[in-house]
Design an enzyme around this catalytic site. Structure first.
Site, mmCIF file in Angstrom:
data_model
loop_
_atom_site.group_PDB
_atom_site.id
_atom_site.type_symbol
_atom_site.label_atom_id
_atom_site.label_comp_id
_atom_site.label_asym_id
_atom_site.label_seq_id
_atom_site.Cartn_x
_atom_site.Cartn_y
_atom_site.Cartn_z
ATOM 1 N N GLY A 15 0.846 -1.184 0.000
ATOM 2 C CA GLY A 15 0.000 0.000 0.000
ATOM 3 C C GLY A 15 0.884 1.236 0.000
ATOM 4 N N GLN A 19 3.130 9.954 1.608
ATOM 5 C CA GLN A 19 4.410 9.236 1.574
ATOM 6 C C GLN A 19 5.246 9.614 0.353
ATOM 7 O OE1 GLN A 19 2.411 5.225 2.401
ATOM 8 N NE2 GLN A 19 4.349 5.023 3.492
ATOM 9 N N CYS A 29 5.934 -0.128 7.506
ATOM 10 C CA CYS A 29 5.568 1.079 6.764
ATOM 11 C C CYS A 29 6.770 1.518 5.939
ATOM 12 C CB CYS A 29 5.167 2.196 7.725
ATOM 13 S SG CYS A 29 4.636 3.706 6.875
ATOM 14 N N LEU A 30 6.526 1.869 4.687
ATOM 15 C CA LEU A 30 7.619 2.296 3.812
ATOM 16 C C LEU A 30 8.234 3.612 4.288
ATOM 17 C CD1 LEU A 30 6.035 1.344 0.372
ATOM 18 C CD2 LEU A 30 7.884 0.139 1.569
ATOM 19 N N HIS A 75 -4.495 1.278 7.580
ATOM 20 C CA HIS A 75 -3.143 1.850 7.690
ATOM 21 C C HIS A 75 -2.994 3.021 6.705
ATOM 22 C CE1 HIS A 75 1.446 1.227 7.857
ATOM 23 N NE2 HIS A 75 1.293 1.979 6.783
ATOM 24 N N GLU A 76 -3.495 2.842 5.467
ATOM 25 C CA GLU A 76 -3.369 3.910 4.459
ATOM 26 C C GLU A 76 -4.265 5.104 4.794
ATOM 27 O OE1 GLU A 76 -0.891 3.448 2.839
ATOM 28 O OE2 GLU A 76 -0.739 1.281 2.908
ATOM 29 N N HIS A 115 -2.711 7.270 7.240
ATOM 30 C CA HIS A 115 -1.729 8.191 6.640
ATOM 31 C C HIS A 115 -2.402 9.489 6.187
ATOM 32 C CE1 HIS A 115 2.162 6.202 6.430
ATOM 33 N NE2 HIS A 115 1.663 5.106 5.901
HETATM 34 O O1 GNR Z 1 4.064 -2.581 2.633
HETATM 35 C C1 GNR Z 1 3.396 -2.449 3.662
HETATM 36 N N1 GNR Z 1 3.108 -3.541 4.412
HETATM 37 C C2 GNR Z 1 2.191 -3.535 5.459
HETATM 38 C C3 GNR Z 1 2.164 -4.640 6.299
HETATM 39 C C4 GNR Z 1 1.257 -4.707 7.334
HETATM 40 C C5 GNR Z 1 0.369 -3.679 7.526
HETATM 41 C C6 GNR Z 1 0.405 -2.562 6.714
HETATM 42 C C7 GNR Z 1 1.302 -2.497 5.673
HETATM 43 S S1 GNR Z 1 1.298 -1.112 4.623
HETATM 44 C C8 GNR Z 1 2.977 -1.093 4.102
HETATM 45 C C9 GNR Z 1 3.211 -0.036 3.045
HETATM 46 C C10 GNR Z 1 2.975 1.332 3.620
HETATM 47 O O2 GNR Z 1 3.736 1.929 4.335
HETATM 48 N N2 GNR Z 1 1.813 1.897 3.360
HETATM 49 O O3 GNR Z 1 1.523 3.104 3.882
HETATM 50 NI NI NI Z 2 2.623 3.207 5.736
#
Ligand code: GNR
Ligand code: NI
Length: 175
Positions: A46, A51, A94-95, A136-137, A140
């Site tokens: 995601g 980001q 999270c990236l 999670h997104e 953000h």
């Molecule tokens: O790549 C991602 N893996 C992930 C694993 C578990 C829960 C959420 C994520 S999202 C993350 C990519 C990211 O930072 N998205 O904002």
């Molecule tokens: Ni993230």
């Protein structure tokens, strides 16, 4: 299509409440395509617009496995319109916090309403990893990171390491 640089925490752009998209034009579709390319290259499942430094309510998701066809999802102005009482705990990454992980508990199922890239209203029921990833997104887009859901001790430890990693990244870029 091109990849964009991923912003690392701590950064103000990652703490910003992002602005709804009012017109879905070629610029927005280009950003969504670049976000998907950036996400696949990372790789991640995601990516949210802040980001890549843009405070717009845009996100992309693809939870397909490596041995499956890609299932890219482009999401504009998402709203969680229902969430289950049942909860689920996942080890999240999270990236914007590369190399760091933490267990986060969230609703196990959600219904998300959003606009697709044609401007059509969509409603999607999600569970499992997709439900976690969408939440999670969407976090953000509200300036929230997974570390905001874990203990202050662990959060501060991760953010301290990120400050060092960011300095190193800047030095590497200058070299
Ligand atoms: O790549 C991602 N893996 C992930 C694993 C578990 C829960 C959420 C994520 S999202 C993350 C990519 C990211 O930072 N998205 O904002
Ligand atoms: Ni993230």
């Amino acid at each position: 299509m091109s990849t964009r640089d991923i912003v690392w925490a701590p950064d103000r752009v990652l703490k910003t409440n992002c602005t709804p998209v009012t017109e879905i034009d070629g610029d927005i579709r280009q950003i969504l395509d670049d976000m998907l390319e950036t996400m696949y290259a990372a790789p991640g499942i995601g990516l949210a617009a802040p980001q890549i430094g843009l405070t717009k309510r845009l996100l992309v998701v693809d939870i397909s496995r490596d041995d499956e066809e890609n299932r890219p999802l482009k999401v504009i102005n998402p709203e969680i319109v229902w969430s289950s009482e049942e909860l689920n705990t996942y080890e999240e990454g999270c990236l914007s916090l590369p190399g760091h992980y933490g267990e986060v508990t969230r609703p196990a199922q959600v219904t998300v309403q959003f606009l697709d890239e044609t401007g059509a209203e969509q409603r999607m029921d999600a569970d499992g990893l997709l439900a976690t990833c969408l939440q999670h997104e969407i976090d953000h887009l509200n300036g929230v990171l997974f570390v905001d859901h874990i203990s202050a001790l662990k959060r501060n430890m991760i953010l301290k390491k990120m400050i060092k990693a960011k300095k190193q990244r800047e030095e590497d870029e200058a070299a």
